[in-house]
Design an enzyme around this catalytic site. Structure first.
Site, PDB file in Angstrom:
ATOM      1  N   SER A   9       0.853  -1.048   0.002  1.00 16.42           N
ATOM      2  CA  SER A   9      -0.032   0.004  -0.058  1.00 16.42           C
ATOM      3  C   SER A   9       0.959   1.079   0.086  1.00 16.42           C
ATOM      4  O   SER A   9       1.469   1.467   0.996  1.00 16.42           O
ATOM      5  CB  SER A   9      -0.925  -0.125   1.290  1.00 16.42           C
ATOM      6  OG  SER A   9      -1.635   1.333   1.139  1.00 16.42           O
ATOM      7  N   HIS A  34      -0.701  -1.087  -4.452  1.00  9.25           N
ATOM      8  CA  HIS A  34      -2.029  -0.584  -4.158  1.00  9.25           C
ATOM      9  C   HIS A  34      -2.143   0.848  -4.045  1.00  9.25           C
ATOM     10  O   HIS A  34      -1.249   1.460  -2.931  1.00  9.25           O
ATOM     11  CB  HIS A  34      -2.168  -1.282  -2.837  1.00  9.25           C
ATOM     12  CG  HIS A  34      -3.746  -1.091  -2.481  1.00  9.25           C
ATOM     13  ND1 HIS A  34      -4.633  -1.955  -3.002  1.00  9.25           N
ATOM     14  CD2 HIS A  34      -4.245  -0.502  -1.535  1.00  9.25           C
ATOM     15  CE1 HIS A  34      -5.865  -1.771  -2.363  1.00  9.25           C
ATOM     16  NE2 HIS A  34      -5.559  -0.887  -1.535  1.00  9.25           N
ATOM     17  N   ASP A  36      -4.321   3.943  -3.218  1.00  7.21           N
ATOM     18  CA  ASP A  36      -5.461   4.467  -2.410  1.00  7.21           C
ATOM     19  C   ASP A  36      -5.838   5.832  -2.909  1.00  7.21           C
ATOM     20  O   ASP A  36      -5.346   6.752  -2.530  1.00  7.21           O
ATOM     21  CB  ASP A  36      -5.355   4.459  -0.945  1.00  7.21           C
ATOM     22  CG  ASP A  36      -5.349   2.965  -0.099  1.00  7.21           C
ATOM     23  OD1 ASP A  36      -6.269   2.298  -0.627  1.00  7.21           O
ATOM     24  OD2 ASP A  36      -4.256   2.796   0.655  1.00  7.21           O
ATOM     25  N   MET A  38      -8.706   8.780  -2.714  1.00 12.84           N
ATOM     26  CA  MET A  38      -9.706   9.265  -1.339  1.00 12.84           C
ATOM     27  C   MET A  38     -10.099  10.520  -2.085  1.00 12.84           C
ATOM     28  O   MET A  38      -9.361  11.249  -2.410  1.00 12.84           O
ATOM     29  CB  MET A  38      -9.023   9.200  -0.098  1.00 12.84           C
ATOM     30  CG  MET A  38      -8.487   7.826   0.374  1.00 12.84           C
ATOM     31  SD  MET A  38      -7.836   8.099   2.057  1.00 12.84           S
ATOM     32  CE  MET A  38      -6.866   6.865   2.205  1.00 12.84           C
ATOM     33  N   HIS A  68      -7.507   1.400  -5.601  1.00 12.30           N
ATOM     34  CA  HIS A  68      -8.709   1.273  -4.664  1.00 12.30           C
ATOM     35  C   HIS A  68      -9.377   2.692  -4.710  1.00 12.30           C
ATOM     36  O   HIS A  68      -8.963   3.526  -3.868  1.00 12.30           O
ATOM     37  CB  HIS A  68      -8.032   0.902  -3.386  1.00 12.30           C
ATOM     38  CG  HIS A  68      -9.132   0.724  -2.258  1.00 12.30           C
ATOM     39  ND1 HIS A  68      -8.895   0.417  -0.882  1.00 12.30           N
ATOM     40  CD2 HIS A  68     -10.646   0.601  -2.212  1.00 12.30           C
ATOM     41  CE1 HIS A  68      -9.823   0.326  -0.493  1.00 12.30           C
ATOM     42  NE2 HIS A  68     -10.973   0.428  -1.030  1.00 12.30           N
ATOM     43  N   MET A  70     -11.793   4.998  -3.023  1.00 11.06           N
ATOM     44  CA  MET A  70     -12.532   5.217  -2.067  1.00 11.06           C
ATOM     45  C   MET A  70     -13.207   6.645  -2.376  1.00 11.06           C
ATOM     46  O   MET A  70     -12.875   7.803  -1.874  1.00 11.06           O
ATOM     47  CB  MET A  70     -11.643   5.470  -0.672  1.00 11.06           C
ATOM     48  CG  MET A  70     -11.332   3.914  -0.364  1.00 11.06           C
ATOM     49  SD  MET A  70     -10.159   3.977   0.989  1.00 11.06           S
ATOM     50  CE  MET A  70      -8.545   3.853   0.437  1.00 11.06           C
ATOM     51  N   MET A 140     -12.280  -5.310   3.039  1.00 12.63           N
ATOM     52  CA  MET A 140     -11.656  -4.399   3.919  1.00 12.63           C
ATOM     53  C   MET A 140     -11.562  -4.983   5.366  1.00 12.63           C
ATOM     54  O   MET A 140     -12.677  -5.371   5.931  1.00 12.63           O
ATOM     55  CB  MET A 140     -12.373  -2.994   3.909  1.00 12.63           C
ATOM     56  CG  MET A 140     -12.245  -2.178   2.565  1.00 12.63           C
ATOM     57  SD  MET A 140     -10.809  -1.682   2.054  1.00 12.63           S
ATOM     58  CE  MET A 140     -10.192  -0.646   3.507  1.00 12.63           C
ATOM     59  N   ASP A 174      -7.577  -5.877   2.959  1.00 12.32           N
ATOM     60  CA  ASP A 174      -6.494  -4.606   2.878  1.00 12.32           C
ATOM     61  C   ASP A 174      -7.073  -4.056   4.161  1.00 12.32           C
ATOM     62  O   ASP A 174      -8.224  -3.957   4.619  1.00 12.32           O
ATOM     63  CB  ASP A 174      -7.281  -3.728   1.748  1.00 12.32           C
ATOM     64  CG  ASP A 174      -6.573  -2.334   1.810  1.00 12.32           C
ATOM     65  OD1 ASP A 174      -5.596  -2.145   2.711  1.00 12.32           O
ATOM     66  OD2 ASP A 174      -7.081  -1.406   1.229  1.00 12.32           O
TER      67      ASP A 174
END
Length: 225
Positions: A9, A34, A36, A38, A68, A70, A140, A174
Site C-alpha cells: 500500500s 496498491h 489508495d 480518496m 482502490h 474510495m 476491507m 486490505d
C-alpha cells in the site's frame, strides 16, 4: 488455484519519493502496487488522484497499479484512472447503485474490475451475478480512509464466504495486514494481500513480501486439494 499476489500500500510510502518507493517494492518482489484514491466524500481524507498516478505510471514502466477507489461517485473517475495508467479499478459496492454497469465501463477501458466491501457490509452484498463479472473482490479489514488502523478479525469470515462461492477469483484483504495477521487471512482464502507499514517500514521489505507470499501459497495449496 489463485496465486499469491502482494500489493504494497503506497499510502505507507514516502510520498516525496513516490516513484522510487514503488521501484523499491517491485525490486523486493511486489507484483502490484496498491494505490489508495480518496476523495474527501466517501471517506474523510484526501490522498492522491489521476495526476499523481499518471506521474508514477511514467516513472515506473510496467507498473501494475491496483487502484482502490474510495470515492463517492466511482462512475465519474473510470476514464481519468484509465488514462493515468491504472491497471485495476476497485470501487466500493456501497458507493454505486449499478455495479454491473460500472464493471462493464471499467472493462471497456481495458482495466480489471474490483469490488470492495467495507467492514460493516456483508459479503452477500456481492451477489453471484456481480462476483461472476468482477475480476477481484476486496474485503476491507479496517474502515476505509486512513492507514495504520488495527486489523478487524471479525471481517475474516467474509473472505471465507466469498472463497466458497468464487473458488478461482482473486480475493484481496486490505487493512492492518502483516506477518502477525496474514495466517487468518490466508487460511480464509485470500490470495491478494495489501500491506502498508508492515512492508514499507520493514528493514528488509523483500523478506516480508516473501514471507507473506509463502503463507498464502501454502494456504491456497490446501484449498486446491
Amino acid at each position: 488455484m489463485p496465486r499469491a499476489i502482494i500489493s504494497p500500500s503506497v499510502l505507507a510510502s514516502d510520498f516525496g519519493q513516490l516513484s522510487a518507493e514503488c521501484k523499491r517494492m517491485i525490486k523486493g518482489g511486489a507484483e502490484w502496487l496498491h494505490m489508495d484514491v480518496m476523495d474527501g466524500h466517501f471517506v474523510p481524507n484526501i490522498s492522491m488522484g489521476a495526476p499523481v498516478l499518471s506521474c508514477v505510471h511514467k516513472g515506473v514502466p510496467g507498473i501494475f497499479m491496483d487502484c482502490h477507489m474510495m470515492v463517492a461517485q466511482p462512475e465519474k473517475w473510470v476514464d481519468d484512472i484509465a488514462d493515468a495508467g491504472g491497471s485495476l479499478y476497485c470501487f466500493h459496492i456501497e458507493a454505486t447503485s449499478n455495479a454491473i454497469s460500472l464493471i462493464n465501463a471499467i472493462h471497456a477501458r481495458n482495466m480489471k474490475a474490483g469490488v470492495a466491501i467495507s467492514p460493516d457490509t456483508p459479503s452477500t452484498a456481492i451477489t453471484d451475478e456481480i462476483g461472476a463479472v468482477a475480476d477481484m473482490l476486496l474485503v476491507m479489514t479496517v474502515y476505509p480512509g486512513r492507514g495504520g488502523q488495527k486489523f478487524l478479525e471479525r471481517c475474516v469470515p467474509k473472505v471465507a464466504e466469498l472463497r466458497a462461492r468464487f473458488p478461482e477469483k482473486d480475493i484481496e484483504v486490505d487493512g492492518g495486514v502483516g506477518p502477525k495477521t496474514i495466517d487468518v487471512c490466508a487460511d480464509a482464502g485470500s490470495n491478494v494481500i495489501v500491506a502498508g507499514t508492515a512492508i514499507f517500514n520493514a528493514p528488509n521489505p523483500e523478506d516480508v513480501i516473501t514471507s507473506l507470499k509463502t503463507t498464502v501459497n501454502t494456504a491456497q495449496a490446501r484449498f486446491s486439494k
